[in-house]
Design a protein around this motif. Structure first.
Motif: not given
Lengths: 225, 225
Positions: A129-156
């Motif tokens: 899995k490279r993209i998962i979603q739970f509750d209000n959190v979405k982790i997208d390893l392809n785009k290197l992003l975490i979206i949590q409650n509409k806030k967007e964070f880059k991951i390194n």
DNA sequence: CTTAAATATAAAAATTCTTTCATTATTGGT
DNA sequence: ACCAATAATGAAAGAATTTTTATATTTAAG
């Protein structure tokens, strides 16, 4: 995506067992094709690419062992053998010639489903899995992003590598040492820091982590679902 | 080589079963260590590196499932679970948390030996190469080292990741774009630079690369053998 | 043989990541 | 409730990596 979980070839000369297995597996969302002999099976695998083969060992004509031995190396398909109770030498041979698992008869259908699913899981190493979603959190390893409650964070890269492992082994504890090995980091304190940073991105309330938890004395664990 | 085939940890709170399993496995040329609880097992795996763990699911204190979940990622050791007859949900969970196989109780000792041997066989042949040698070059991805003509070079994470892919797909061309994706680097020029650096470590004559070659217009390729 | 495009390379600049440090908080055991 | 061990955290220093830049070299094509 697909309507069925997998396409399975069931090979048994005994009509009763064959149909029983077919029925039960069908109910469990597998697409089933049957064959009543090794020769029949051989023909079918030359036409269709199956995800897995369930094969009776004892059949008139070519045995399941022979079939496995002759074909395992040419096709990539996992094989589960149905063996006679007690005949453990058969099982040994089965594994030797390349079967992936076996089930002594008589077996419970549930058991068969379980072993099928297990093997499909293992061989489908592509289902990481490279993209998962739970509750209000979405982790997208392809785009290197975490979206949590509409806030967007880059991951390194480091964070990505850790998440990649954790997401695909949720509920399993990772010691600092093992995390360090994964990302080639030496100092355990650094891992604390990395976890803190990750929590700020994943957790609604980083001070009271819900997903990325500490296992005191052991390490960290990712709980999703 | 070794006097024993493998060193196995048997974990069960039931003295009878534990000793029975120990005895039977010993007869089959395995070296056996026992533990009577998950806690006991935890201590032992921290001291000894086992080849495999046989683990009862149902134990007072920490269950076999919990043990597996907590430790599977930190040790590399395969785990076989002993589960209660009928309790197929237990087995599902067992596989989910990372067990490699399971055996419903009561089981025949022969069966256990068979499954152990099977797993040991499989885990032995993990075919992802991490250490390779060709001509006068040795690449060790575990130690993060390249030794070329007695000269020793460290490789960093980026280089390791690239080599990991290339080593396991030799002869395959990697475009700058695809390399970039692997290591999360955006600028294609940066990849030129990384390749230059790698060549200094791998190649006897970096100006005239023999192994890490350029495919003009396409990318790079690793030729070994 | 010339030319334009692609690649190579060294060195500096910019950025990002790891480690350290000092302090505070939490946890489990007694 | 208290203590000792473990974990969390912010900030800053230190390292390492990526990007840019500028120049040189190689290649394929005409």
């Amino acid at each position: 995506m697909n309507k069925f979980d997998a396409h399975i070839l069931v090979v048994d000369d005994d009509d009763g067992i064959r149909e029983l297995v077919k029925e039960y597996l069908s109910e469990n969302n597998f697409l089933i094709t049957t064959a009543n002999s090794a020769e029949d099976a051989k023909e079918k695998i030359s036409i269709i690419k199956f995800d897995l083969i369930v094969l009776d060992i004892m059949m008139p004509g070519k045995s399941g062992l022979e079939f496995t031995s002759e074909n395992k190396n040419n096709i990539n398909t996992p094989i589960i053998l149905l063996t006679a109770k007690g005949e453990s030498s058969e099982r040994v041979k089965g594994l030797e010639v390349g079967a992936d698992d076996y089930l002594p008869k008589p077996f419970e259908p549930k058991e068969l489903v379980l072993r099928i699913k297990n093997i499909l899981n293992k061989t489908k190493s592509k289902n990481i899995k490279r993209i998962i979603q739970f509750d209000n959190v979405k982790i997208d390893l392809n785009k290197l992003l975490i979206i949590q409650n509409k806030k967007e964070f880059k991951i390194n890269r480091t964070e990505k590598t850790i998440l990649e492992k954790m997401i695909n082994a949720p509920g399993q504890t990772f010691s600092r040492e093992s995390i360090g090995k994964i990302i080639d980091i030496e100092k355990e304190r650094s891992i604390d820091v990395i976890i803190t940073r990750l929590r700020k991105k994943i957790e609604i309330n980083p001070k009271n982590p819900k997903y990325l938890q500490t296992i005191r004395g052991s390490g960290y664990v990712l709980w999703i679902e």
